[in-house]
Design a protein around this motif. Sequence first.
Motif, PDB file in Angstrom:
ATOM      1  N   GLU A 174       7.673  -1.927 -77.217  1.00  0.00           N
ATOM      2  CA  GLU A 174       7.886  -0.873 -76.246  1.00  0.00           C
ATOM      3  C   GLU A 174       6.628  -0.039 -76.090  1.00  0.00           C
ATOM      4  O   GLU A 174       5.755  -0.053 -76.952  1.00  0.00           O
ATOM      5  CB  GLU A 174       9.072  -0.038 -76.659  1.00  0.00           C
ATOM      6  CG  GLU A 174       8.892   1.168 -77.534  1.00  0.00           C
ATOM      7  CD  GLU A 174       7.876   1.125 -78.631  1.00  0.00           C
ATOM      8  OE1 GLU A 174       6.977   1.966 -78.546  1.00  0.00           O
ATOM      9  OE2 GLU A 174       7.954   0.316 -79.549  1.00  0.00           O
ATOM     10  N   THR A 175       6.522   0.630 -74.968  1.00  0.00           N
ATOM     11  CA  THR A 175       5.483   1.633 -74.760  1.00  0.00           C
ATOM     12  C   THR A 175       6.130   2.815 -74.051  1.00  0.00           C
ATOM     13  O   THR A 175       7.026   2.637 -73.238  1.00  0.00           O
ATOM     14  CB  THR A 175       4.309   1.119 -73.897  1.00  0.00           C
ATOM     15  OG1 THR A 175       4.814   0.677 -72.636  1.00  0.00           O
ATOM     16  CG2 THR A 175       3.561   0.002 -74.576  1.00  0.00           C
ATOM     17  N   CYS A 176       5.687   3.997 -74.396  1.00  0.00           N
ATOM     18  CA  CYS A 176       6.195   5.210 -73.769  1.00  0.00           C
ATOM     19  C   CYS A 176       4.992   5.998 -73.268  1.00  0.00           C
ATOM     20  O   CYS A 176       3.960   6.053 -73.936  1.00  0.00           O
ATOM     21  CB  CYS A 176       6.995   6.035 -74.766  1.00  0.00           C
ATOM     22  SG  CYS A 176       7.608   7.603 -74.068  1.00  0.00           S
ATOM     23  N   SER A 177       5.147   6.613 -72.117  1.00  0.00           N
ATOM     24  CA  SER A 177       4.032   7.378 -71.555  1.00  0.00           C
ATOM     25  C   SER A 177       3.707   8.617 -72.394  1.00  0.00           C
ATOM     26  O   SER A 177       2.642   9.201 -72.238  1.00  0.00           O
ATOM     27  CB  SER A 177       4.331   7.777 -70.110  1.00  0.00           C
ATOM     28  OG  SER A 177       5.524   8.535 -70.032  1.00  0.00           O
ATOM     29  N   ARG A 178       4.582   9.005 -73.308  1.00  0.00           N
ATOM     30  CA  ARG A 178       4.284  10.128 -74.207  1.00  0.00           C
ATOM     31  C   ARG A 178       3.252   9.734 -75.270  1.00  0.00           C
ATOM     32  O   ARG A 178       2.538  10.576 -75.801  1.00  0.00           O
ATOM     33  CB  ARG A 178       5.571  10.604 -74.888  1.00  0.00           C
ATOM     34  CG  ARG A 178       5.365  11.846 -75.732  1.00  0.00           C
ATOM     35  CD  ARG A 178       6.662  12.337 -76.300  1.00  0.00           C
ATOM     36  NE  ARG A 178       6.450  13.494 -77.145  1.00  0.00           N
ATOM     37  CZ  ARG A 178       7.308  13.899 -78.055  1.00  0.00           C
ATOM     38  NH1 ARG A 178       8.445  13.258 -78.213  1.00  0.00           N
ATOM     39  NH2 ARG A 178       7.050  14.946 -78.790  1.00  0.00           N
ATOM     40  N   ARG A 179       3.205   8.462 -75.647  1.00  0.00           N
ATOM     41  CA  ARG A 179       2.243   7.890 -76.583  1.00  0.00           C
ATOM     42  C   ARG A 179       2.290   8.505 -77.982  1.00  0.00           C
ATOM     43  O   ARG A 179       1.272   8.619 -78.660  1.00  0.00           O
ATOM     44  CB  ARG A 179       0.831   7.986 -76.033  1.00  0.00           C
ATOM     45  CG  ARG A 179       0.634   7.294 -74.722  1.00  0.00           C
ATOM     46  CD  ARG A 179      -0.570   6.420 -74.783  1.00  0.00           C
ATOM     47  NE  ARG A 179      -0.789   5.720 -73.542  1.00  0.00           N
ATOM     48  CZ  ARG A 179      -0.389   4.482 -73.321  1.00  0.00           C
ATOM     49  NH1 ARG A 179       0.247   3.821 -74.243  1.00  0.00           N
ATOM     50  NH2 ARG A 179      -0.625   3.885 -72.181  1.00  0.00           N
ATOM     51  N   MET A 180       3.468   8.883 -78.432  1.00  0.00           N
ATOM     52  CA  MET A 180       3.592   9.461 -79.773  1.00  0.00           C
ATOM     53  C   MET A 180       3.351   8.421 -80.856  1.00  0.00           C
ATOM     54  O   MET A 180       2.793   8.725 -81.905  1.00  0.00           O
ATOM     55  CB  MET A 180       4.973  10.085 -79.950  1.00  0.00           C
ATOM     56  CG  MET A 180       5.129  10.851 -81.232  1.00  0.00           C
ATOM     57  SD  MET A 180       6.638  11.801 -81.188  1.00  0.00           S
ATOM     58  CE  MET A 180       6.762  12.240 -82.895  1.00  0.00           C
ATOM     59  N   LEU A 181       3.754   7.174 -80.604  1.00  0.00           N
ATOM     60  CA  LEU A 181       3.521   6.114 -81.589  1.00  0.00           C
ATOM     61  C   LEU A 181       2.028   5.924 -81.831  1.00  0.00           C
ATOM     62  O   LEU A 181       1.586   5.763 -82.962  1.00  0.00           O
ATOM     63  CB  LEU A 181       4.173   4.804 -81.137  1.00  0.00           C
ATOM     64  CG  LEU A 181       4.064   3.634 -82.109  1.00  0.00           C
ATOM     65  CD1 LEU A 181       4.788   3.948 -83.417  1.00  0.00           C
ATOM     66  CD2 LEU A 181       4.648   2.375 -81.495  1.00  0.00           C
ATOM     67  N   GLU A 182       1.244   5.985 -80.777  1.00  0.00           N
ATOM     68  CA  GLU A 182      -0.205   5.833 -80.918  1.00  0.00           C
ATOM     69  C   GLU A 182      -0.841   7.057 -81.580  1.00  0.00           C
ATOM     70  O   GLU A 182      -1.798   6.930 -82.336  1.00  0.00           O
ATOM     71  CB  GLU A 182      -0.870   5.600 -79.554  1.00  0.00           C
ATOM     72  CG  GLU A 182      -0.569   4.263 -78.940  1.00  0.00           C
ATOM     73  CD  GLU A 182       0.761   4.201 -78.179  1.00  0.00           C
ATOM     74  OE1 GLU A 182       1.092   3.131 -77.680  1.00  0.00           O
ATOM     75  OE2 GLU A 182       1.471   5.221 -78.108  1.00  0.00           O
ATOM     76  N   ARG A 183      -0.320   8.248 -81.295  1.00  0.00           N
ATOM     77  CA  ARG A 183      -0.915   9.474 -81.830  1.00  0.00           C
ATOM     78  C   ARG A 183      -0.466   9.797 -83.251  1.00  0.00           C
ATOM     79  O   ARG A 183      -1.280  10.140 -84.102  1.00  0.00           O
ATOM     80  CB  ARG A 183      -0.586  10.672 -80.931  1.00  0.00           C
ATOM     81  CG  ARG A 183      -1.325  10.672 -79.622  1.00  0.00           C
ATOM     82  CD  ARG A 183      -1.051  11.925 -78.791  1.00  0.00           C
ATOM     83  NE  ARG A 183       0.332  11.963 -78.328  1.00  0.00           N
ATOM     84  CZ  ARG A 183       1.225  12.877 -78.691  1.00  0.00           C
ATOM     85  NH1 ARG A 183       0.906  13.819 -79.521  1.00  0.00           N
ATOM     86  NH2 ARG A 183       2.459  12.842 -78.228  1.00  0.00           N
ATOM     87  N   LYS A 184       0.851   9.703 -83.518  1.00  0.00           N
ATOM     88  CA  LYS A 184       1.386  10.128 -84.811  1.00  0.00           C
ATOM     89  C   LYS A 184       1.963   8.984 -85.635  1.00  0.00           C
ATOM     90  O   LYS A 184       2.418   9.202 -86.747  1.00  0.00           O
ATOM     91  CB  LYS A 184       2.483  11.174 -84.607  1.00  0.00           C
ATOM     92  CG  LYS A 184       1.985  12.488 -84.077  1.00  0.00           C
ATOM     93  CD  LYS A 184       3.118  13.484 -84.089  1.00  0.00           C
ATOM     94  CE  LYS A 184       2.629  14.868 -83.770  1.00  0.00           C
ATOM     95  NZ  LYS A 184       3.725  15.838 -83.880  1.00  0.00           N
TER      96      LYS A 184
END
Length: 155
Positions: free
Chosen positions: A91-101
């Motif tokens: 999945e990908t989310c435009s919030r990008r929390m997985l990439e940041r945190k």
Amino acid sequence: MDQQRHMQKKLDNDNKHTSPQISTHVAIEVHGAQLYSHKVFEEFKEEVKYSMDTCKSRGFSEGDSLEVTTVSDTNKDRNYKVTYCPFTFKETCSRRMLERKSIICRHVIWIYSYNGLKAIPDECVVNRWCKDAVRSKMFDCNGEAAEDVDIIDGK
């Protein structure tokens, strides 16, 4: 340094022998409690709680193997685009929390719950946040393992 080591050993012991308090009893939260350290789980628990309270679907489209959903977050009064593959659970989310945190966000949790997932996919789990994270050895400037190095001149 001794105080830091003592605190780290105490936190490791707490993670191994106690369970954090679960607030929603959603299957993915229960899995997070088994997987994450207590400190990281508290942040994850907040995301689970907000996903149940504030997220709603605003639109849905389906491609070849991808589902694209617009998830409305009433808490932030914004819409986020979540792309999800039901075959690989990527999945990908435009919030990008997985990439940041390195923790999945409430919008992805909502999509996972909507699709009936009961566990966090391995691709979304960063080992350093887990209870059973393996510590790597520390080395001195000569490349020797720190536990095997003698203290010279009190340094």
